[in-house]
Scaffold this motif. Structure first.
Motif, mmCIF file in Angstrom:
data_model
loop_
_atom_site.group_PDB
_atom_site.id
_atom_site.type_symbol
_atom_site.label_atom_id
_atom_site.label_comp_id
_atom_site.label_asym_id
_atom_site.label_seq_id
_atom_site.Cartn_x
_atom_site.Cartn_y
_atom_site.Cartn_z
ATOM 1 N N GLN A 108 0.821 -1.202 0.000
ATOM 2 C CA GLN A 108 0.000 0.000 0.000
ATOM 3 C C GLN A 108 0.854 1.250 0.000
ATOM 4 O O GLN A 108 1.948 1.277 0.560
ATOM 5 C CB GLN A 108 -0.922 0.001 1.224
ATOM 6 C CG GLN A 108 -1.937 -1.136 1.222
ATOM 7 C CD GLN A 108 -2.840 -1.106 2.425
ATOM 8 O OE1 GLN A 108 -2.368 -0.972 3.543
ATOM 9 N NE2 GLN A 108 -4.141 -1.240 2.200
ATOM 10 N N GLN A 112 -3.572 3.208 -0.152
ATOM 11 C CA GLN A 112 -4.259 2.598 -1.286
ATOM 12 C C GLN A 112 -3.477 1.367 -1.745
ATOM 13 O O GLN A 112 -2.241 1.373 -1.763
ATOM 14 C CB GLN A 112 -4.401 3.583 -2.448
ATOM 15 C CG GLN A 112 -5.338 4.729 -2.138
ATOM 16 C CD GLN A 112 -5.754 5.478 -3.383
ATOM 17 O OE1 GLN A 112 -5.922 4.890 -4.455
ATOM 18 N NE2 GLN A 112 -5.914 6.771 -3.255
ATOM 19 N N ASP A 310 -9.023 2.707 -5.190
ATOM 20 C CA ASP A 310 -9.370 1.693 -4.202
ATOM 21 C C ASP A 310 -10.872 1.428 -4.142
ATOM 22 O O ASP A 310 -11.300 0.352 -3.707
ATOM 23 C CB ASP A 310 -8.874 2.121 -2.813
ATOM 24 C CG ASP A 310 -7.598 1.395 -2.419
ATOM 25 O OD1 ASP A 310 -6.967 0.809 -3.314
ATOM 26 O OD2 ASP A 310 -7.233 1.416 -1.241
#
Length: 337
Positions: A108, A112, A310
Motif C-alpha cells: 500500500q 491505497q 481503491d
C-alpha cells in the motif's frame, strides 16, 4: 520522457527491488518471491520483479486479470497464506504452475492498494508469525518503489496513447475511439471506455464529494447459458444493460467489463440513494423474463471524499462477499482515507 528513458527508469526500480526479493526467499526458504503492480482501473495485475530458482516459472512483465488473481482471492478471503493451492484454487495460475504454498501481502501507498508481495513453493511449508512480521516490513519497504513503478506505467500508457493519436487523422481517430470504447452487445461502455471516464473522475474536482461504485454480475450465469442457450444469455445481458441505463442520470456511467461483469458509477450520490438505486435494479431485473430464474448480486463501495482507485477494489470485494452469501445479495463497503 521518451521510451528509452522509461526503460532505464524501470531497470533502476528492478535493480532496487531484486535484493528485497532475495531477502524474502532467505527469510521464508521458499523457492520463489515476486512483487506485483495492481492496476484497479484496468483490473489487471503485472509481475514487476521475480527472484527464484526457476522451479515455478513466473516471468517479470507477465500480466493476468485481477479477476483471476490468487492475490485477489486471498485478500477477499481476509487471508495471506495458503498451503494447499491445488485443492483451494484448482483453476488458478498458481495451481497450473505447480505451487503448493503461496503467500500474498498487500503493498500500500498513501493507504491505497497498489501491489502485492508474494512468495511460492512447490512444497508445503508453514510460515511463522515472526516471519509474517518480517514480510510485512518488506512489503512496507517496497511500497515507495512500486508507487514509482505505478507512475511510470501510467506515463507509459499516456505516451502510448499519444503516439497512437499522432498516427491517425482526426476523423479516423474519433471513429475508432467510439468503436473501441463501446460494448457491441449492450451498447454500454467497455473496459477501455470505462477506464478513461474513471480516470477523469479521479483527476477532476467534480467528484470531490460523494460517489458510489456498484459492481454487479449474474448469479449462475453459466447455468443460464447451459439451460437456455447463449442467445438467452445475450438477452439477459441486454436486459440488465437497459436497467442500468434506465437508472442512471446524465453524469452517471455504466460499463460491461466483460462476460457478465458490470460496473455502475454514481458521482454525487449518497449512501441511501445509492442503496435505493441498487435494490430497485435488483427488483426490476427480477421482473424480467430471465429474472424469474436468475438474480443479480451487487457489491457497492461508498466514498464521501471523492473517487480513488481503491473504490473499484472495495466494490469488487463487496461483490465477492455478496456472491458467497447467497443469490441476489447486496454488500456495501465504505471507503476511508
Amino acid at each position: 520522457m521518451n521510451s528509452d528513458r522509461l526503460d532505464s527508469r524501470f531497470q533502476e526500480l528492478h535493480n532496487a527491488l531484486s535484493p528485497l526479493m532475495q531477502l524474502v526467499c532467505s527469510i521464508t526458504s521458499l523457492e520463489t518471491a515476486f512483487v506485483t503492480y495492481i492496476d484497479p482501473m484496468l483490473a489487471k495485475q503485472q509481475v514487476a520483479v521475480v527472484y527464484g530458482n526457476g522451479d515455478i516459472h513466473i516471468v517479470a512483465g507477465s500480466e493476468q486479470p485481477w479477476q483471476d488473481s490468487m492475490c485477489r482471492q486471498l485478500f477477499n478471503d481476509d487471508s495471506w497464506l495458503n498451503l494447499n493451492i491445488a485443492q483451494t484454487y484448482p483453476q488458478s495460475v498458481g495451481a497450473k504452475l505447480g505451487m503448493t504454498t503461496f503467500f500474498a501481502l498487500p503493498v500500500q501507498y498513501d493507504e491505497q492498494l497498489i501491489g502485492s508481495l508474494c512468495g511460492a513453493s512447490t512444497r508445503q511449508q508453514s510460515l511463522s508469525a515472526t516471519q509474517l512480521k518480517q514480510l510485512e516490513l518488506i512489503a512496507a519497504a517496497v511500497s515507495w518503489l512500486i508507487a514509482k513503478w505505478q507512475r511510470l506505467i501510467k506515463l507509459q500508457q499516456r505516451l502510448h496513447i499519444t503516439q497512437q493519436r499522432l498516427e491517425q487523422s482526426y476523423q479516423d481517430r474519433e471513429s475508432l475511439k467510439q468503436l473501441a470504447e463501446q460494448d457491441p452487445l449492450t451498447g454500454l461502455l467497455n473496459r477501455r471506455g470505462f477506464a478513461e471516464l474513471w480516470q477523469s473522475c479521479t483527476e477532476q474536482d467534480i467528484t470531490d464529494g460523494d460517489i458510489a461504485v456498484i459492481a454487479l454480475d449474474f448469479d449462475n450465469f453459466k447455468q443460464l447459458n447451459d439451460n437456455f442457450g447463449h442467445q438467452a444469455g445475450d438477452e439477459a445481458l441486454k436486459d440488465l444493460a437497459l436497467l442500468l441505463q434506465k437508472n442512471t442520470r446524465d453524469y452517471d456511467f455504466a460499463a460491461r467489463l466483460g462476460g457478465d461483469e458490470f460496473m455502475l458509477v454514481l458521482p454525487g450520490c449518497k449512501r441511501l440513494e445509492a442503496v435505493q438505486i441498487a435494490k430497485r435494479m435488483q427488483q426490476d431485473y427480477a421482473a424480467t423474463q430471465h429474472g424469474k430464474q436468475h438474480s443479480i448480486s451487487m457489491g457497492m463501495a461508498i466514498s464521501s471524499v471523492g473517487a480513488a482507485d481503491d473504490l473499484l477494489l472495495l466494490a469488487d470485494k463487496a461483490l465477492y462477499k455478496a456472491k458467497n452469501s447467497g443469490r441476489g445479495q447486496l454488500v456495501i463497503n465504505t471507503f476511508r482515507l
